[in-house]
Write a protein that holds these residues in place. Sequence first.
Motif, PDB file in Angstrom:
ATOM      1  N   ILE A 121      26.599 -20.767  11.319  1.00 45.02           N
ATOM      2  CA  ILE A 121      26.955 -19.697  12.348  1.00 45.02           C
ATOM      3  C   ILE A 121      26.790 -20.536  13.693  1.00 45.02           C
ATOM      4  CG2 ILE A 121      26.313 -17.730  13.583  1.00 45.02           C
ATOM      5  CD1 ILE A 121      25.534 -16.478  10.902  1.00 45.02           C
ATOM      6  N   ILE A 122      27.690 -20.789  14.601  1.00 43.17           N
ATOM      7  CA  ILE A 122      27.561 -21.504  15.915  1.00 43.17           C
ATOM      8  C   ILE A 122      27.709 -20.593  17.078  1.00 43.17           C
ATOM      9  CG2 ILE A 122      28.328 -23.602  14.709  1.00 43.17           C
ATOM     10  CD1 ILE A 122      31.062 -23.161  16.076  1.00 43.17           C
ATOM     11  N   ASN A 123      27.935 -19.376  16.959  1.00 47.07           N
ATOM     12  CA  ASN A 123      28.032 -18.613  18.079  1.00 47.07           C
ATOM     13  C   ASN A 123      26.796 -17.589  18.333  1.00 47.07           C
ATOM     14  OD1 ASN A 123      28.289 -16.767  15.989  1.00 47.07           O
ATOM     15  ND2 ASN A 123      30.380 -15.939  16.525  1.00 47.07           N
ATOM     16  N   TYR A 124      25.565 -17.873  17.757  1.00 42.76           N
ATOM     17  CA  TYR A 124      24.400 -17.303  17.901  1.00 42.76           C
ATOM     18  C   TYR A 124      23.380 -18.055  18.610  1.00 42.76           C
ATOM     19  CZ  TYR A 124      20.829 -13.843  16.395  1.00 42.76           C
ATOM     20  OH  TYR A 124      19.654 -12.883  16.603  1.00 42.76           O
ATOM     21  N   VAL A 125      22.911 -17.593  19.692  1.00 45.52           N
ATOM     22  CA  VAL A 125      21.944 -18.352  20.717  1.00 45.52           C
ATOM     23  C   VAL A 125      20.612 -17.806  20.738  1.00 45.52           C
ATOM     24  CG1 VAL A 125      24.080 -19.324  21.851  1.00 45.52           C
ATOM     25  CG2 VAL A 125      22.706 -17.299  22.753  1.00 45.52           C
ATOM     26  N   TYR A 126      19.759 -19.079  20.790  1.00 49.85           N
ATOM     27  CA  TYR A 126      18.365 -18.399  21.064  1.00 49.85           C
ATOM     28  C   TYR A 126      18.048 -18.728  22.545  1.00 49.85           C
ATOM     29  CZ  TYR A 126      13.293 -18.948  21.461  1.00 49.85           C
ATOM     30  OH  TYR A 126      12.193 -19.106  21.994  1.00 49.85           O
ATOM     31  N   GLY A 127      17.475 -17.780  23.442  1.00 55.10           N
ATOM     32  CA  GLY A 127      17.125 -17.790  24.792  1.00 55.10           C
ATOM     33  C   GLY A 127      17.043 -16.605  25.234  1.00 55.10           C
ATOM     34  N   GLU A 128      16.928 -16.555  26.613  1.00 48.32           N
ATOM     35  CA  GLU A 128      16.648 -15.285  27.557  1.00 48.32           C
ATOM     36  C   GLU A 128      17.297 -15.357  28.940  1.00 48.32           C
ATOM     37  OE1 GLU A 128      12.491 -14.756  27.992  1.00 48.32           O
ATOM     38  OE2 GLU A 128      11.929 -16.698  28.354  1.00 48.32           O
ATOM     39  N   HIS A 129      17.583 -14.348  29.115  1.00 46.56           N
ATOM     40  CA  HIS A 129      18.032 -14.496  30.728  1.00 46.56           C
ATOM     41  C   HIS A 129      19.331 -15.269  31.031  1.00 46.56           C
ATOM     42  CE1 HIS A 129      14.420 -12.349  31.601  1.00 46.56           C
ATOM     43  NE2 HIS A 129      13.768 -13.242  31.565  1.00 46.56           N
ATOM     44  N   CYS A 130      20.159 -15.278  30.010  1.00 47.82           N
ATOM     45  CA  CYS A 130      21.465 -15.992  29.859  1.00 47.82           C
ATOM     46  C   CYS A 130      22.826 -15.508  30.670  1.00 47.82           C
ATOM     47  CB  CYS A 130      21.842 -16.231  28.538  1.00 47.82           C
ATOM     48  SG  CYS A 130      20.467 -16.646  27.461  1.00 47.82           S
ATOM     49  N   GLY A 131      23.503 -16.288  31.245  1.00 43.60           N
ATOM     50  CA  GLY A 131      24.753 -16.053  32.037  1.00 43.60           C
ATOM     51  C   GLY A 131      24.311 -15.865  33.435  1.00 43.60           C
ATOM     52  N   PHE A 132      25.455 -15.622  34.292  1.00 43.59           N
ATOM     53  CA  PHE A 132      25.417 -15.363  35.666  1.00 43.59           C
ATOM     54  C   PHE A 132      24.202 -14.129  35.843  1.00 43.59           C
ATOM     55  CE2 PHE A 132      26.721 -13.628  39.546  1.00 43.59           C
ATOM     56  CZ  PHE A 132      26.690 -14.652  40.402  1.00 43.59           C
ATOM     57  N   ALA A 133      24.710 -13.124  34.974  1.00 42.20           N
ATOM     58  CA  ALA A 133      23.902 -12.105  35.209  1.00 42.20           C
ATOM     59  C   ALA A 133      22.529 -11.732  34.756  1.00 42.20           C
ATOM     60  CB  ALA A 133      24.592 -10.863  34.722  1.00 42.20           C
ATOM     61  N   GLY A 134      21.881 -13.099  33.883  1.00 42.45           N
ATOM     62  CA  GLY A 134      20.644 -13.226  33.444  1.00 42.45           C
ATOM     63  C   GLY A 134      20.515 -11.980  32.555  1.00 42.45           C
ATOM     64  N   ILE A 135      21.569 -11.844  31.491  1.00 40.00           N
ATOM     65  CA  ILE A 135      21.250 -10.690  30.499  1.00 40.00           C
ATOM     66  C   ILE A 135      20.759 -11.548  29.176  1.00 40.00           C
ATOM     67  CG2 ILE A 135      22.582  -9.360  28.972  1.00 40.00           C
ATOM     68  CD1 ILE A 135      24.373  -8.959  31.241  1.00 40.00           C
ATOM     69  N   ASN A 136      19.537 -10.914  28.795  1.00 41.99           N
ATOM     70  CA  ASN A 136      19.262 -11.464  27.254  1.00 41.99           C
ATOM     71  C   ASN A 136      20.101 -11.126  26.159  1.00 41.99           C
ATOM     72  OD1 ASN A 136      16.593 -12.055  28.194  1.00 41.99           O
ATOM     73  ND2 ASN A 136      15.847 -10.245  27.974  1.00 41.99           N
ATOM     74  N   PRO A 137      20.120 -12.417  25.315  1.00 40.04           N
ATOM     75  CA  PRO A 137      21.025 -12.241  24.422  1.00 40.04           C
ATOM     76  C   PRO A 137      20.610 -11.207  23.390  1.00 40.04           C
ATOM     77  CG  PRO A 137      20.150 -14.443  24.469  1.00 40.04           C
ATOM     78  CD  PRO A 137      19.343 -13.464  25.374  1.00 40.04           C
ATOM     79  N   GLN A 138      21.268 -10.582  22.307  1.00 43.60           N
ATOM     80  CA  GLN A 138      21.016  -9.537  21.481  1.00 43.60           C
ATOM     81  C   GLN A 138      19.860  -9.869  20.789  1.00 43.60           C
ATOM     82  OE1 GLN A 138      23.967  -8.556  18.451  1.00 43.60           O
ATOM     83  NE2 GLN A 138      23.061  -6.816  18.104  1.00 43.60           N
TER      84      GLN A 138
END
Length: 224
Positions: A121-138
Amino acid sequence: MFQKYTETLSIKKEGVRSHWECLRDLTNEFKEGVFIFEISIPAKDNPAIRTVQTFKVKIIATHKQIVFYELSERKNKKVDYEWEAYDASIERYKNDDKFNSLRNAFKTLFKVDINENELFIINYVYGEHCGFAGINPQGRQQIDDLVARKDKHELLKWLKSTNTEKQIYAVDGLYQISRLGVKFTDDELKMIKFVKGKKGTINSCSGCFHTQQLISSVTKQFNF
């Protein structure tokens, strides 16, 4: 042998771009990896116009032997008037005996069966406040909820996942509840230690940056 194979895949040729999308430990002996390469082919009548073909190699190997690989090409098909990308398999190999050894090694380590659907699986990411809007990943949203409930049982399920990003989320969550007074058994701490010490990379995000990080660089902050 695994190192020689990865070096072979590191293609250096005009018109070819390549990179490892992920490469990391599954158990002490077995590793999984996803390698992507793109070939840019100029048109015969106009070299300025190029067609790009994208290929993927999924691989499981020990240091001495390839256990599984699949070569596929990215294609597109029309579904409900929309074009969707999919991977068309070109060639596939599996050593059943060694794959059973992987199953046994994983179960010995994590006390559960390996979930083959969570490999590569290569489309599951670890992190927080992601993207321009700073939204947390699922995954972050789910872990935050489990931490709020001090749900050690469910976090341990994540720790036993076949997907490494989910395992790192679990280590993060378990560390947080440990600071809230939750205790762990020796076997649980052994699993946590193994995941923290995995060699390889995970897909991560922070702000507008999506990148690969060494597992050790992420987990070093979680001192149980």
